[in-house]
Design a protein around this motif. Structure first.
Motif, PDB file in Angstrom:
ATOM      1  N   LYS A 144       0.793  -1.120  -0.172  1.00  0.00           N
ATOM      2  CA  LYS A 144      -0.089   0.158  -0.027  1.00  0.00           C
ATOM      3  C   LYS A 144       1.035   1.335   0.118  1.00  0.00           C
ATOM      4  N   GLU A 185       2.095   1.573  -3.453  1.00  0.00           N
ATOM      5  CA  GLU A 185       1.093   2.107  -4.544  1.00  0.00           C
ATOM      6  C   GLU A 185       0.689   3.779  -4.576  1.00  0.00           C
ATOM      7  N   THR A 186       1.063   4.301  -3.037  1.00  0.00           N
ATOM      8  CA  THR A 186       0.630   5.627  -3.131  1.00  0.00           C
ATOM      9  C   THR A 186       1.930   6.516  -3.325  1.00  0.00           C
ATOM     10  N   PRO A 215       4.369   9.692   4.110  1.00  0.00           N
ATOM     11  CA  PRO A 215       4.237   8.985   2.739  1.00  0.00           C
ATOM     12  C   PRO A 215       5.496   8.345   2.130  1.00  0.00           C
TER      13      PRO A 215
END
Length: 531
Positions: free
Chosen positions: A309, A312-313, A340
């Motif tokens: 995840k 993916e971001t 992030p």
């Protein structure tokens, strides 16, 4: 007869009493207990943290007979007094438990307290309190008063209650965090009652109170002196596993040097401080010896969803994972859930490792440590990046590889087109920047590298990809929304084929053009190089 290998064994006493092979790590025990009070160690899962905690537990419990022939036996016997002293030990093994349950963590902590009351014969009425922190504090005081010895507190996998809930149950994760805040902060003002404190975990959460409240907790995760505290070094491998190396060599029909080289490529390469010794993944190494095969054993236990995840971001190109990403020491050692940047979590989880260090700017360069991690992780990305199931992936890769082995680059491009045409893009989510096309293509080609020599770069100054088979060499250059002639011209002008000109294999230059509008290959050109 084959020796007993401690696969999945985390209890030091069990290993020593039942004749399992043991790699002596007791010099680290000796150094730690004779140089400080409170420590924290971060290492990836299945790297031996629990076994080290268990070793500490046996040592402080005075189980002298378990240490016969080990480093610490001689050092302990050299003491003029207080040799093999037995201390009261409180051990929290937190890798198990249903931490998504509202009472999962509290029950686990409470059971440890209750177990200590029984084991040390304490007055239950004295170890009371309305809250778990109060009971914990009373337990430490009662143990100290009854034994006349300071107390040892060992906490293994402290972060498991947080990692197991941070995606699936954020409300419970916050409740677990709050419980920790009160519980382990008890240790802050109890130095007089404590002999030794040791925490382990995969990640160091910057906002978890144990690292702010327990400011005396020394983090040795990147301390060069303890680089080999978990895992298996090259010296330990050759000294402790000579019979297993010989058996694996014979089973695979290799020479000794070929076998050692393969083991290193598959399982070595972890570095936990600047300029430190490298270590092998112990779980994978033991399984390879047991099955006499080079499998991806670490990945059979699963890749954490949070890593996928995070990636993916992130727009970080996949090739950076292989060729190097840069991070500061503070970023690597303090993980924030809302950060992030995927690099710190990838490092602490064992999917990136230190490969270089810039002392002037104090910057670390990190990359994937070995082939097991590289191909295992890339394979786990297939569903999210290519929109395919894991079952579909191997067949398409085999077909592509067979085309290149047979000298059929046109058929290879056709399969690439078919694959890209099958990738589902939700409305408004089609890749619109070059990095996304590179990510998808890099993943395809990198996974092919598990079966052939495939050097993928995706960076200026070098060919995007070079694939070598027994009979052919292919030099690829990929372009986005540009004439295919530009790709071939770049191969020629940059001299990408020169280093292969003396090779007897047939050499091909392959230019490939992707279209943002078509979301696929729209043109390509294949030329046989005659340099």
């Amino acid at each position: 007869m084959a020796r007993r290998l401690p696969i999945g064994k985390q209890n030091f006493k069990n290993i020593r009493e039942n004749g399992y092979v043991y790699v002596d790590k007791t010099r680290y025990v000796w150094n730690l207990v004779n140089s400080g009070l409170s420590y924290f160690l971060s290492r990836p899962r299945r790297f031996g943290k629990s076994l080290f905690i268990s070793t500490l537990e046996s040592y402080f419990s005075g189980e002298r007979e378990l240490f016969t022939g080990l480093y610490i036996e001689e050092k302990e016997n050299e003491k003029e007094e207080d040799a093999w002293v037995k201390y009261p030990v409180i051990s929290f093994y937190l890798s198990g438990g249903d931490y998504n349950s509202p009472v999962g963590l509290s029950d686990t902590l409470g059971n440890v307290i209750d177990g200590c009351i029984v084991r040390y014969g304490l007055d239950k009425e004295r170890v009371t309190g309305e809250t778990l922190p109060v009971r914990f504090k009373n337990l430490i005081q009662c143990l100290y008063e009854k034994t006349g010895r300071q107390v040892v507190v060992l906490v293994d996998e402290y972060d498991k209650p947080l990692l197991s809930t941070m995606i699936s149950n954020t409300k419970q994760e916050e409740e677990n965090r709050q419980l920790y805040k009160g519980f382990f902060s008890v240790l802050k003002d109890m130095d007089g009652y404590l002999k030794f404190v040791f925490f382990t975990g995969v990640t160091k959460f910057s906002k978890v109170s144990i690292f702010s409240d327990l400011n005396q907790l020394k983090d040795i995760s990147m301390d060069k002196r303890y680089s080999g505290i978990c895992g298996i070094t090259e010296d330990e491998l050759t000294e402790a596993f000579e019979p297993e190396i010989g058996a694996l060599t014979s089973a695979q029909g290799m020479t000794h040097d070929e076998c050692m080289s393969k083991l290193a490529k598959m399982y070595d390469g972890y570095h936990f401080s600047a300029g430190s010794i490298g270590v092998y993944n112990p779980f994978s190494l033991l399984n390879a010896f047991d099955e006499e095969d080079f499998g991806s054993y670490w990945f059979e236990t699963g890749t954490p969803d949070i890593l996928i995840k995070k990636l993916e971001t992130s727009r970080m190109p996949l090739y950076k994972l292989s060729e190097g990403v840069v991070a500061t020491e503070s970023a690597l050692m303090n993980y924030r859930v809302d950060d992030p940047d995927p690099i710190p979590l990838f490092y602490q989880s064992g999917y990136l490792t230190i490969c270089d260090y810039d002392r002037e700017f104090r910057l670390y360069t990190l990359k994937l440590p070995n082939n097991e991690v590289k191909y295992g992780f890339f394979d786990s990305l297939v569903p999210s990046v290519l929109g395919q199931s894991e079952e579909e992936n191997p067949a398409s890769l085999r077909s592509m590889l067979m085309d290149l082995r047979a000298g059929k680059p046109d058929s290879f491009i056709t399969r690439i087109r078919s694959l890209f045409a099958s990738i589902p893009y939700p409305e408004g989510k089609a890749p619109v920047y070059e990095g996304e096309w590179s990510r998808q293509l890099y993943l395809i080609l990198s996974l092919m590298g598990a079966y052939t020599q495939c050097e993928v770069h995706m960076a200026t100054g070098r060919a995007d990809c070079v694939v070598k088979t027994s009979d052919y060499i292919y030099v690829f250059e990929f372009k986005l929304d540009a004439p295919v002639e530009d790709a071939i011209r770049q191969i020629d002008e940059k001299g990408y084929t020169i280093s292969y000109s003396a090779d007897s294999r047939k050499l091909y230059k392959v230019g490939v053009v992707f279209s943002t509008e078509k979301r696929n290959v729209v043109d390509y050109e294949v030329e046989e190089s005659r340099d």
